[in-house]
Design an enzyme around this catalytic site. Structure first.
Site, PDB file in Angstrom:
ATOM      1  N   ASP A 207      12.464 -43.500 -35.521  1.00 63.83           N
ATOM      2  CA  ASP A 207      12.255 -42.678 -36.723  1.00 63.83           C
ATOM      3  C   ASP A 207      10.972 -43.048 -37.459  1.00 63.83           C
ATOM      4  O   ASP A 207      10.943 -43.131 -38.686  1.00 63.83           O
ATOM      5  CB  ASP A 207      13.466 -42.752 -37.650  1.00 63.83           C
ATOM      6  CG  ASP A 207      13.562 -41.516 -38.566  1.00 63.83           C
ATOM      7  OD1 ASP A 207      12.849 -40.520 -38.301  1.00 63.83           O
ATOM      8  OD2 ASP A 207      14.333 -41.547 -39.536  1.00 63.83           O
ATOM      9  N   LYS A 209       7.687 -42.661 -39.340  1.00 66.13           N
ATOM     10  CA  LYS A 209       7.062 -41.652 -40.196  1.00 66.13           C
ATOM     11  C   LYS A 209       6.628 -42.357 -41.482  1.00 66.13           C
ATOM     12  O   LYS A 209       7.124 -43.447 -41.781  1.00 66.13           O
ATOM     13  CB  LYS A 209       8.036 -40.510 -40.505  1.00 66.13           C
ATOM     14  CG  LYS A 209       9.358 -40.951 -41.133  1.00 66.13           C
ATOM     15  CD  LYS A 209      10.235 -39.747 -41.485  1.00 66.13           C
ATOM     16  CE  LYS A 209      11.637 -40.188 -41.859  1.00 66.13           C
ATOM     17  NZ  LYS A 209      12.505 -39.065 -42.246  1.00 66.13           N
ATOM     18  N   ASN A 212       9.102 -44.016 -43.878  1.00 66.04           N
ATOM     19  CA  ASN A 212       9.817 -45.244 -43.521  1.00 66.04           C
ATOM     20  C   ASN A 212       8.924 -46.473 -43.477  1.00 66.04           C
ATOM     21  O   ASN A 212       9.324 -47.523 -43.005  1.00 66.04           O
ATOM     22  CB  ASN A 212      10.527 -45.071 -42.168  1.00 66.04           C
ATOM     23  CG  ASN A 212      11.777 -44.210 -42.296  1.00 66.04           C
ATOM     24  OD1 ASN A 212      12.282 -44.012 -43.396  1.00 66.04           O
ATOM     25  ND2 ASN A 212      12.264 -43.690 -41.188  1.00 66.04           N
ATOM     26  N   ASP A 225      14.550 -48.761 -42.719  1.00 69.60           N
ATOM     27  CA  ASP A 225      15.501 -47.771 -42.213  1.00 69.60           C
ATOM     28  C   ASP A 225      15.649 -47.807 -40.700  1.00 69.60           C
ATOM     29  O   ASP A 225      15.044 -47.041 -39.968  1.00 69.60           O
ATOM     30  CB  ASP A 225      15.135 -46.341 -42.661  1.00 69.60           C
ATOM     31  CG  ASP A 225      16.353 -45.426 -42.530  1.00 69.60           C
ATOM     32  OD1 ASP A 225      17.340 -45.843 -41.869  1.00 69.60           O
ATOM     33  OD2 ASP A 225      16.338 -44.320 -43.076  1.00 69.60           O
ATOM     34  N   THR A 261      12.956 -37.304 -36.854  1.00 68.43           N
ATOM     35  CA  THR A 261      12.520 -36.366 -37.874  1.00 68.43           C
ATOM     36  C   THR A 261      11.763 -35.244 -37.163  1.00 68.43           C
ATOM     37  O   THR A 261      10.920 -35.537 -36.319  1.00 68.43           O
ATOM     38  CB  THR A 261      11.633 -37.110 -38.891  1.00 68.43           C
ATOM     39  OG1 THR A 261      12.455 -38.077 -39.545  1.00 68.43           O
ATOM     40  CG2 THR A 261      11.030 -36.163 -39.908  1.00 68.43           C
TER      41      THR A 261
END
Lengths: 417, 448
Positions: A207, A209, A212, A225, A261
């Site tokens: 994840d 991005k 995060n 996260d 995402t």
């Protein structure tokens, strides 16, 4: 330092490893455990000298990190404000309730997950992976540190170090885009994170991005996260060490759950082809693109349109801003649909990434030991300053209760907390 | 635990606002109030970053301590000054000409309004818009939402073969004509176009007929959870979008009519990926309609199980190849990743004697034979699990024999270049362990 060590030893005596089930404690033992644990966390400090990758898991301090707590409860903390929210979690800035004089300034991030929501959104496996992966990587210089975890009737708690700089996302949207040096700085720290996760731990993060990536007080990256992080069967232990005869490791090198995402999903995730750690290198390509231009290469208000582009279109660069050939090349090499050609996944792994011309001149030792200064130094006025975080509305009242029926069915799945 | 003074302040100022305005719709009033507050707070924060002199590279760009050759710094432009030039990038132009959208995907057919569904603080999935203080700026694609993006996730599934249950995909009989129509309907869809024949057959078999007897039946409802994908077999359906993001009560609650879907058309594909709220309401426009339905779990399990099995199959094949004996399980798994499946009818020359060897093949199904010039009849037979041409990985010698399929065959092909890209030069792998016995005997294609 003495105090901290003492705290560690005490904590070592009372913290237990999550999965071992033990006889319930007497109230006196509970109280004692609670005292020791409070002492441990009060003396936790994330500003340790970075340890070599091989030492991270071995250091006595780090070994004590990330364990399940026996005696702590939410009553031991004062919730100051919300730092972020997700679909089933909320992260609070907390300090110790009734702190000792010298611990007044100690603040932490407390991630609170509602069991009901976790079950309803079918994320039980994911939260367990998150806890276990974070515990294993605790102490890495660019990954958020899980100090301890605990649970109560309806919630799961993860106590993390507080990164006062807020999200790289906020700085990026404010600045519209980063120049190549700034982008390179963050990309370099992320390369070291991925190298560690993939090649040492066999973990796919899944994840990546700007949302995060947090900045610590000095402007270095902390990856947060780990809700989608997953251990795959390709760690170094498997590569080199133990080839236990007969006992074939059943963990496959790939996984199948679609998560991430939309703008950052790799093509093989969208097309359910089974995915590996290679998805993180794809996402790093998207991330560098977004750093440099301010928006990701594939976007649309409709997610289906994003997915169509990801599986079929090459990355296209705008005329403005001008992007260097090296940057374009590394982005294209990461965002290669064919995994057998994707930089990071091909032979050489992360080492090959580090040799790419985009990182020309980077001294990787110095990156790891935080010798480069962060390009953005967060404006922090005092230890618990949260001005770098956005504000979030309060939790909705009237949450669904964690019923006895749910508890009967699911409680065992949360025993590691 | 008592409320902090900051919380009390917030509550207090809200109370004042409520007293002052005496709103009729209290909840809506509070929602608006907080959205406004949030915007204020956010823009305040962002402007404070500016005035407090947040260091953003440029001349203040911090260098590496004790060095002046800093790959992260130097005479660079200031990130804060990189305001776009007002040019809209090419990316933009391309996207405007883009494709037809499934009407049930969030934000379907909103033209350029970039309309948002769902709550601004977004419980779920896609289409989440930004709190409005982030406006698309000059030089930016004007439609790009600048807000925080929410992660999405499907339920975690484990392959049937790795768990103890005995799942097999449902099968619902269809006529040949129905199958052809369905194939045509889904073949252009990116979620189906890459499926192999077996996967495709299983997916088509799993589509279940759903009769929609009357006019005005809502098949999917905007804002609801999405589990099924539908293909229209018979009849027509109208698509409505309510700008609030979900179906509202009352006659106007359906929202605007945006499209009609006729036989061969499909809707709800996002539900095959993960559970996102439906972006539109779809309602039957006449009596006696028929749909084909497929749920996400079934779809994903079909794909997962077949991929999982194939990978394990490839890995076990690879394990049997002496040339690759020194590979670790991890490396074999990477190779399995790079194998391409090819199907050939019987009588196809898969490799030809004298050609340069560029690929190695595993025989997944069917039979094949090796022939050498000057030798009568086949010199070797291949059946499932056998492999040929692996010496191409090792050297550039020409093929020593031809391999021709005897039946229809399925082979997994590994190119030399792919092998080297993933694992580096073969020589270094060979060097790891002794590989000295009987290669030539094992592979008749090797030239003595």
């Amino acid at each position: 330092m003495k105090i901290r060590e003492a705290g560690q030893q005490m904590a070592a005596a009372v913290f237990h490893h999550g999965s071992q089930s033990q006889a319930p404690l007497t109230p006196e033992q509970m109280a004692q455990a609670n005292e020791h644990e409070k002492e441990f966390i009060a003396h936790f400090s994330d500003t340790q000298r970075p340890l070599a990758p091989g030492e991270v898991a071995e250091s006595p301090r780090n070994k004590e990190l990330g364990k399940s707590s026996k005696g702590l409860s939410i009553r031991d903390f004062e919730l100051v404000r919300t730092l972020g929210t997700g679909t089933f979690a909320r992260v609070w800035l907390v300090r110790l309730a009734n702190p000792a004089e010298e611990d007044r300034d100690k603040v932490f991030a407390l991630k609170v997950l509602r069991k009901v929501e976790v079950i309803k959104l079918k994320q039980v496996d994911h939260v367990n992976h998150e806890r276990s992966v974070l515990a294993d990587v605790a102490g890495h210089p660019f990954i958020t540190t899980l100090i301890t975890s605990f649970s109560d009737h309806d919630s799961l708690y993860m106590l993390l170090d507080y990164c006062p700089g807020g999200e790289v996302f906020s700085y990026l949207r404010k600045a519209k885009r980063f120049d190549e040096n700034t982008s390179r700085f963050y990309a370099a720290e992320i390369v070291l994170i991925l190298e560690y996760l993939h090649e040492r731990e066999g973990v796919a993060y899944r994840d990546l991005k700007p949302e995060n990536l947090l900045l610590d007080g000095e402007g270095h990256i902390k990856l947060v996260d780990f809700g989608f992080a997953k251990r795959l069967g390709n760690s170094e232990q498997q590569k080199h060490g133990k080839k236990s005869k007969g006992n074939v490791n059943i963990v496959p090198g790939e996984t199948y759950t679609l998560c991430g995402t939309p703008e950052y999903l790799a093509p093989e995730v969208i097309q359910s082809k089974g995915h590996t750690t290679a998805v993180d290198w794809w996402a790093l390509g998207i991330l560098i693109y977004e750093f440099l231009t301010g928006y990701p290469p594939f976007w649309n208000s409709n997610p289906i349109e994003i997915y169509k582009q990801i599986v079929s279109k090459p990355v296209h660069f705008p005329n403005e801003p001008a992007i260097s050939p090296e940057a374009k090349d590394i982005i294209r090499q990461f965002c290669t649909v064919d995994r057998s050609k994707r930089l990071g996944n091909i032979s050489g792994g992360a080492a090959r990434v580090k040799e790419h011309p985009f990182f020309n001149g980077v001294i990787w030792e110095d990156v790891y030991y935080r010798k480069y200064r962060g390009p953005i130094i967060p404006p922090i006025r005092y230890p618990g300053d949260a001005q770098c975080f956005d504000t979030y509305p309060d939790e909705k009242a009237g949450r669904e209760p964690y019923s006895d029926e749910l508890k009967r069915k699911w409680e065992d799945h949360f025993k590691d907390f | 635990m008592s409320l902090s003074s900051a919380s009390l302040d917030v509550i207090d100022s809200l109370r004042k606002e409520i007293l002052k305005n005496n709103p009729t719709d209290l909840i809506q009033f509070c929602a608006n109030y907080f959205t406004r507050q949030l915007e204020l707070e956010r823009s305040h924060f962002l402007s404070s970053l500016n005035t407090q002199g947040t260091k953003m590279s440029g001349s203040t760009f911090p260098g590496r301590f004790g060095s002046n050759s800093n790959p992260f710094g130097g005479a660079t432009t200031n990130a804060g000054e990189q305001v776009g030039s007002g040019q809209i990038s090419k990316v933009m132009e391309e996207d405007e000409t883009d494709t037809i959208t499934s009407p049930t995907s969030p934000n379907f057919n909103f033209g350029n309004s970039g309309g948002q569904f769902g709550a601004p603080f977004g419980g779920d999935a896609s289409g989440e818009g930004p709190p409005s203080s982030f406006k698309a700026a000059d030089g930016f694609p004007s439609q790009y939402g600048m807000g925080r993006r929410t992660s999405v996730s499907a339920e975690s599934l484990n392959p049937t073969a790795a768990s103890n249950d005995n799942w097999s995909p449902p099968f619902h009989h269809k006529t040949e004509e129905q199958l052809q129509r369905l194939k045509k309907s889904i073949s252009g869809n990116f979620l189906f176009s890459h499926l192999d024949d077996e996967q495709s057959a299983q997916v088509l078999g799993a589509l279940v007929e759903k009769a929609i007897p009357a006019k005005g039946i809502k098949v999917i409802t905007q804002g609801d959870e999405g589990d099924y994908f539908y293909v229209v077999e018979k009849g027509s359906f109208v698509v409505y979008v309510n700008k609030s993001g979900s179906l509202q009560p009352g006659p106007a609650g359906l929202g605007e009519e945006v499209a009609t879907i006729r036989p061969g058309g499909s809707f709800g594909e996002l539900a095959l990926m993960y559970n996102a709220p439906r972006a539109a309401t779809v309602m039957s426009a006449e009596a006696g309609c028929t749909l084909w339905a497929l749920d996400r779990i079934t779809f994903r399990r079909i794909l997962m199980d077949s991929t999982f099995q194939r990978r394990r199959l490839y890995e076990s094949f690879l394990e049997e190849v002496p040339l690759l004996a020194s590979l670790t399980k991890y490396e074999r798994s990477k190779i399995a990743d790079a194998l391409e499946t090819h199907k050939y009818p019987s009588g196809t020359t898969i490799i030809k004697e004298g050609d340069a060897g560029e690929a190695f093949y595993l025989l997944e199904s069917g039979q094949a034979e090796a022939y050498k010039s000057g030798t009568q009849g086949a010199v070797k037979q291949y059946t499932k699990g056998d492999y040929f041409g692996e010496l191409a990985l090792l050297n550039d010698a020409p093929r020593a024999a031809s391999v021709i399929s005897k039946t229809e065959v399925k082979v997994a092909k590994l190119g030399k270049d792919g092998f080297q890209r993933l694992l580096g030069p073969v020589e270094s792998i060979m060097r790891r362990t002794k590989y000295d016995e009987g290669v030539e005997e094992i592979d008749p294609l090797h030239k003595k």
